[in-house]
Design an enzyme around this catalytic site. Sequence first.
Site, mmCIF file in Angstrom:
data_model
loop_
_atom_site.group_PDB
_atom_site.id
_atom_site.type_symbol
_atom_site.label_atom_id
_atom_site.label_comp_id
_atom_site.label_asym_id
_atom_site.label_seq_id
_atom_site.Cartn_x
_atom_site.Cartn_y
_atom_site.Cartn_z
ATOM 1 N N GLY A 9 1.072 -1.212 0.024
ATOM 2 C CA GLY A 9 -0.056 -0.217 0.607
ATOM 3 C C GLY A 9 0.556 0.962 -0.529
ATOM 4 N N ALA A 80 -1.545 -2.057 2.656
ATOM 5 C CA ALA A 80 -2.911 -2.862 1.586
ATOM 6 C C ALA A 80 -4.439 -2.996 1.970
ATOM 7 C CB ALA A 80 -2.463 -3.991 0.770
ATOM 8 N N SER A 83 -9.222 1.879 -1.061
ATOM 9 C CA SER A 83 -9.191 3.129 0.025
ATOM 10 C C SER A 83 -10.121 4.325 0.362
ATOM 11 C CB SER A 83 -8.083 4.255 -1.122
ATOM 12 O OG SER A 83 -8.704 4.099 -2.556
ATOM 13 N N SER A 124 -8.697 -1.208 11.631
ATOM 14 C CA SER A 124 -9.370 0.278 11.615
ATOM 15 C C SER A 124 -10.590 0.462 12.446
ATOM 16 C CB SER A 124 -9.990 0.331 9.900
ATOM 17 O OG SER A 124 -10.658 1.442 10.147
ATOM 18 N N GLU A 126 -13.299 0.846 11.731
ATOM 19 C CA GLU A 126 -14.584 0.370 10.485
ATOM 20 C C GLU A 126 -15.078 -0.782 11.782
ATOM 21 O OE1 GLU A 126 -16.524 1.304 8.573
ATOM 22 O OE2 GLU A 126 -16.012 3.794 7.986
ATOM 23 N N TYR A 148 -15.459 -3.952 4.006
ATOM 24 C CA TYR A 148 -13.846 -3.921 4.229
ATOM 25 C C TYR A 148 -13.500 -4.447 6.083
ATOM 26 C CZ TYR A 148 -10.935 0.094 5.518
ATOM 27 O OH TYR A 148 -9.547 0.088 5.957
#
Length: 329
Positions: A9, A80, A83, A124, A126, A148
């Site tokens: 990434g 990686a 985005s 993340s 998230e 994701y």
Amino acid sequence: MTKTALITGITGQDGYYLSRLLLNEGYRVVGLVSPHRQPNLTKLGTLTNQVEIYTVDLRDSTALLTAVEQLRPQEIYNLAAPSFVPDSWNDPLGTLDLITGTATRLLEAVRKIGLSTRFYQASSSEMFGDVLLSPQDEETPFRPKNPYAAAKLHAHWTMVHHRQRYGLFACSGILYNHESPLRPPQFVTRKVSLAAASIKLGLTDTLEMGNLDAKRDWGFAGDYVEVMWRMLQVDDPDEYVIGTGKLHSVRELVATAFESVGLDWTQHVIINTNLLRTDEHFQLVANPCKAKRNLNWEPQVSFEQLLEKMVKTDLERLQSGAIAPLPRF
């Protein structure tokens, strides 16, 4: 001895800032880049001639094993990932393979070769998803709400399991939203900064937005890559929640960006209900006390400074013709 750091990434926002930091620390920096990502190398700008690029298909376990064996890095930073989070709904299997597959293949390469490589996994906020308590720390339950986030969680636990079962030095940063002038325009922070700059220069008149009450914990990407590096410099690998600990609404984001160039946002913003997100988070905010205590880390760039930096950069880009302005509505 010069340390070698591998970065997946590397062509993304974090890859740029991390490469710059590691180069300043005297590292040999090698980016593992899939063949179809080669055109994105231009995003590294002046760093292109300072980093090495190893072209490898991140989906190919044998090729990744060969790369790790040849390069024998002291550190690996696995960044990686797609985005833009909403895009994961369009390709959930591809998202899973890129995020979880790459992490697993790299960890397995380190294990099979028998290296003492220190491994960083980009996790993340998230993963917390539909939170019940705020702020969140390392003990907060994960409740992912999109492909994701689910893939990030799988990769996160894969990293933990490799540390526990095989004794690898593997850690992760559970990062909250972190921005910079390198963000693509589909991200709300960059959308707003570009609009403020365009309107200031008279290139457009209005900005369409969705839910102004949505809130985020926004920080500066340059601060967050420093804590990634710090995680690999301590004696014990661990997980760390990384954020500012401060919630700001999209309304504050818009107001602050427009104020930085002397504009009244209420004269230019139009609410478009088609831009509302059904899976919006309202209380994702970090409790970064563990990172502050164990890593001696504090974010250096404030919310206001971040937006001023982004708007100023977009003003300069527009004036130089480096980017196109937003269309007039």
